[in-house]
Design a protein around this motif. Structure first.
Motif, PDB file in Angstrom:
ATOM      1  N   VAL A  12    -143.996   2.698  16.579  1.00 10.06           N
ATOM      2  CA  VAL A  12    -145.059   1.829  16.084  1.00 10.06           C
ATOM      3  C   VAL A  12    -144.846   0.437  16.686  1.00 10.06           C
ATOM      4  O   VAL A  12    -143.758  -0.114  16.582  1.00 10.06           O
ATOM      5  CB  VAL A  12    -145.040   1.735  14.541  1.00 10.06           C
ATOM      6  CG1 VAL A  12    -146.162   0.846  14.040  1.00 10.06           C
ATOM      7  CG2 VAL A  12    -145.097   3.118  13.920  1.00 10.06           C
ATOM      8  N   ASP A  16    -146.870  -8.215  13.716  1.00 10.54           N
ATOM      9  CA  ASP A  16    -146.294  -8.040  12.383  1.00 10.54           C
ATOM     10  C   ASP A  16    -147.288  -8.461  11.298  1.00 10.54           C
ATOM     11  O   ASP A  16    -148.022  -9.447  11.459  1.00 10.54           O
ATOM     12  CB  ASP A  16    -145.013  -8.864  12.251  1.00 10.54           C
ATOM     13  CG  ASP A  16    -144.270  -8.554  10.970  1.00 10.54           C
ATOM     14  OD1 ASP A  16    -144.372  -7.405  10.493  1.00 10.54           O
ATOM     15  OD2 ASP A  16    -143.590  -9.458  10.448  1.00 10.54           O
ATOM     16  N   ARG A  17    -147.336  -7.679  10.236  1.00  9.97           N
ATOM     17  CA  ARG A  17    -148.160  -8.003   9.075  1.00  9.97           C
ATOM     18  C   ARG A  17    -147.662  -7.174   7.892  1.00  9.97           C
ATOM     19  O   ARG A  17    -146.929  -6.196   8.062  1.00  9.97           O
ATOM     20  CB  ARG A  17    -149.638  -7.725   9.346  1.00  9.97           C
ATOM     21  CG  ARG A  17    -149.941  -6.258   9.605  1.00  9.97           C
ATOM     22  CD  ARG A  17    -151.416  -6.013   9.804  1.00  9.97           C
ATOM     23  NE  ARG A  17    -152.092  -6.129   8.538  1.00  9.97           N
ATOM     24  CZ  ARG A  17    -152.789  -5.154   7.976  1.00  9.97           C
ATOM     25  NH1 ARG A  17    -152.939  -4.018   8.593  1.00  9.97           N
ATOM     26  NH2 ARG A  17    -153.353  -5.316   6.812  1.00  9.97           N
ATOM     27  N   ILE A  20    -147.422  -2.450   7.122  1.00 12.52           N
ATOM     28  CA  ILE A  20    -147.319  -1.476   8.219  1.00 12.52           C
ATOM     29  C   ILE A  20    -146.422  -0.309   7.817  1.00 12.52           C
ATOM     30  O   ILE A  20    -146.820   0.865   7.921  1.00 12.52           O
ATOM     31  CB  ILE A  20    -146.793  -2.141   9.515  1.00 12.52           C
ATOM     32  CG1 ILE A  20    -147.776  -3.202  10.001  1.00 12.52           C
ATOM     33  CG2 ILE A  20    -146.559  -1.082  10.594  1.00 12.52           C
ATOM     34  CD1 ILE A  20    -147.254  -4.046  11.156  1.00 12.52           C
ATOM     35  N   ILE A  24    -147.740   3.642   7.274  1.00 14.95           N
ATOM     36  CA  ILE A  24    -147.287   4.765   8.106  1.00 14.95           C
ATOM     37  C   ILE A  24    -146.537   5.788   7.260  1.00 14.95           C
ATOM     38  O   ILE A  24    -146.770   6.996   7.366  1.00 14.95           O
ATOM     39  CB  ILE A  24    -146.390   4.254   9.270  1.00 14.95           C
ATOM     40  CG1 ILE A  24    -147.183   3.296  10.169  1.00 14.95           C
ATOM     41  CG2 ILE A  24    -145.811   5.422  10.058  1.00 14.95           C
ATOM     42  CD1 ILE A  24    -148.440   3.878  10.783  1.00 14.95           C
ATOM     43  N   GLN A  40    -136.295  -0.613  12.411  1.00 18.14           N
ATOM     44  CA  GLN A  40    -137.414  -1.550  12.467  1.00 18.14           C
ATOM     45  C   GLN A  40    -136.889  -2.905  12.908  1.00 18.14           C
ATOM     46  O   GLN A  40    -135.843  -3.347  12.459  1.00 18.14           O
ATOM     47  CB  GLN A  40    -138.052  -1.666  11.092  1.00 18.14           C
ATOM     48  CG  GLN A  40    -139.115  -2.745  10.990  1.00 18.14           C
ATOM     49  CD  GLN A  40    -139.579  -2.929   9.561  1.00 18.14           C
ATOM     50  OE1 GLN A  40    -139.862  -1.975   8.885  1.00 18.14           O
ATOM     51  NE2 GLN A  40    -139.639  -4.165   9.119  1.00 18.14           N
ATOM     52  N   PHE A  47    -143.907  -6.533  15.761  1.00 18.98           N
ATOM     53  CA  PHE A  47    -143.325  -5.475  14.947  1.00 18.98           C
ATOM     54  C   PHE A  47    -143.022  -4.269  15.831  1.00 18.98           C
ATOM     55  O   PHE A  47    -143.890  -3.818  16.583  1.00 18.98           O
ATOM     56  CB  PHE A  47    -144.329  -5.075  13.859  1.00 18.98           C
ATOM     57  CG  PHE A  47    -143.862  -3.979  12.966  1.00 18.98           C
ATOM     58  CD1 PHE A  47    -143.177  -4.257  11.803  1.00 18.98           C
ATOM     59  CD2 PHE A  47    -144.131  -2.660  13.277  1.00 18.98           C
ATOM     60  CE1 PHE A  47    -142.750  -3.240  10.963  1.00 18.98           C
ATOM     61  CE2 PHE A  47    -143.716  -1.635  12.447  1.00 18.98           C
ATOM     62  CZ  PHE A  47    -143.017  -1.935  11.291  1.00 18.98           C
ATOM     63  N   ARG A  72    -154.390   5.741  11.183  1.00 19.05           N
ATOM     64  CA  ARG A  72    -153.816   4.753  10.276  1.00 19.05           C
ATOM     65  C   ARG A  72    -153.346   3.536  11.053  1.00 19.05           C
ATOM     66  O   ARG A  72    -153.504   2.400  10.622  1.00 19.05           O
ATOM     67  CB  ARG A  72    -152.654   5.349   9.473  1.00 19.05           C
ATOM     68  CG  ARG A  72    -152.024   4.371   8.487  1.00 19.05           C
ATOM     69  CD  ARG A  72    -152.990   3.854   7.430  1.00 19.05           C
ATOM     70  NE  ARG A  72    -153.576   4.885   6.640  1.00 19.05           N
ATOM     71  CZ  ARG A  72    -153.112   5.348   5.495  1.00 19.05           C
ATOM     72  NH1 ARG A  72    -152.036   4.833   4.988  1.00 19.05           N
ATOM     73  NH2 ARG A  72    -153.739   6.316   4.864  1.00 19.05           N
ATOM     74  N   GLY A  73    -152.757   3.778  12.235  1.00 20.86           N
ATOM     75  CA  GLY A  73    -152.334   2.681  13.084  1.00 20.86           C
ATOM     76  C   GLY A  73    -153.498   1.786  13.471  1.00 20.86           C
ATOM     77  O   GLY A  73    -153.383   0.563  13.455  1.00 20.86           O
ATOM     78  N   LEU A  76    -154.335  -0.421  10.697  1.00 19.27           N
ATOM     79  CA  LEU A  76    -153.322  -1.457  10.496  1.00 19.27           C
ATOM     80  C   LEU A  76    -153.211  -2.412  11.683  1.00 19.27           C
ATOM     81  O   LEU A  76    -152.480  -3.401  11.615  1.00 19.27           O
ATOM     82  CB  LEU A  76    -151.954  -0.803  10.260  1.00 19.27           C
ATOM     83  CG  LEU A  76    -151.821   0.029   8.985  1.00 19.27           C
ATOM     84  CD1 LEU A  76    -150.546   0.879   9.035  1.00 19.27           C
ATOM     85  CD2 LEU A  76    -151.816  -0.883   7.771  1.00 19.27           C
ATOM     86  N   VAL A  78    -151.978  -1.574  14.714  1.00 23.75           N
ATOM     87  CA  VAL A  78    -150.777  -1.294  15.505  1.00 23.75           C
ATOM     88  C   VAL A  78    -150.991  -0.012  16.305  1.00 23.75           C
ATOM     89  O   VAL A  78    -151.870   0.789  16.000  1.00 23.75           O
ATOM     90  CB  VAL A  78    -149.528  -1.137  14.605  1.00 23.75           C
ATOM     91  CG1 VAL A  78    -149.177  -2.448  13.927  1.00 23.75           C
ATOM     92  CG2 VAL A  78    -149.704  -0.017  13.592  1.00 23.75           C
ATOM     93  N   VAL A  80    -149.581   3.552  17.306  1.00 23.99           N
ATOM     94  CA  VAL A  80    -148.658   4.575  16.812  1.00 23.99           C
ATOM     95  C   VAL A  80    -148.677   5.754  17.781  1.00 23.99           C
ATOM     96  O   VAL A  80    -149.751   6.251  18.130  1.00 23.99           O
ATOM     97  CB  VAL A  80    -149.059   5.076  15.409  1.00 23.99           C
ATOM     98  CG1 VAL A  80    -148.079   6.140  14.921  1.00 23.99           C
ATOM     99  CG2 VAL A  80    -149.135   3.921  14.426  1.00 23.99           C
TER     100      VAL A  80
END
Length: 94
Positions: A12, A16-17, A20, A24, A40, A47, A72-73, A76, A78, A80
């Motif tokens: 991922v 950054d937020r 996340i 996931i 991480q 991130f 989902r990524g 968000l 990001v 994935v």
């Protein structure tokens, strides 16, 4: 699709937020996927996360889970990716 040893690598990347990791892992928990290892890092505002997961007891096949994680990524903000562990090892072998 059947994954040979049942493991996959999830990466991922993104800004950054808050939420996340929760977003996931919620997908993984709903699919009954066990997280075997997780790392991480926040590099300044970026991130990065990598997970080794066990898909043996998943209630989704590999491609359905991959699709749900990607969706989902996108929610968000990001990127994935999920690869079979064997493919990941082959790609990073020198």
């Amino acid at each position: 699709m059947t994954v040979a040893d049942g493991r996959a690598i999830i990466t991922v990347l993104g800004q950054d937020r808050v939420g996340i990791l929760a977003g996931i892992t919620a997908v993984l928990a709903a699919a009954n996927v066990n997280i075997l290892d997780i790392s991480q890092t926040i590099l300044q505002e970026f991130f990065t996360m990598i997970m080794v997961v066990d898909l043996k007891d998943s209630n989704l096949d590999f491609f359905d889970l991959q699709t749900q994680l990607k969706a989902r990524g996108e929610e968000l903000g990001v990127q994935v990716t999920m690869q079979q562990a064997e493919v990941f090892k082959f790609m990073h072998r020198i």
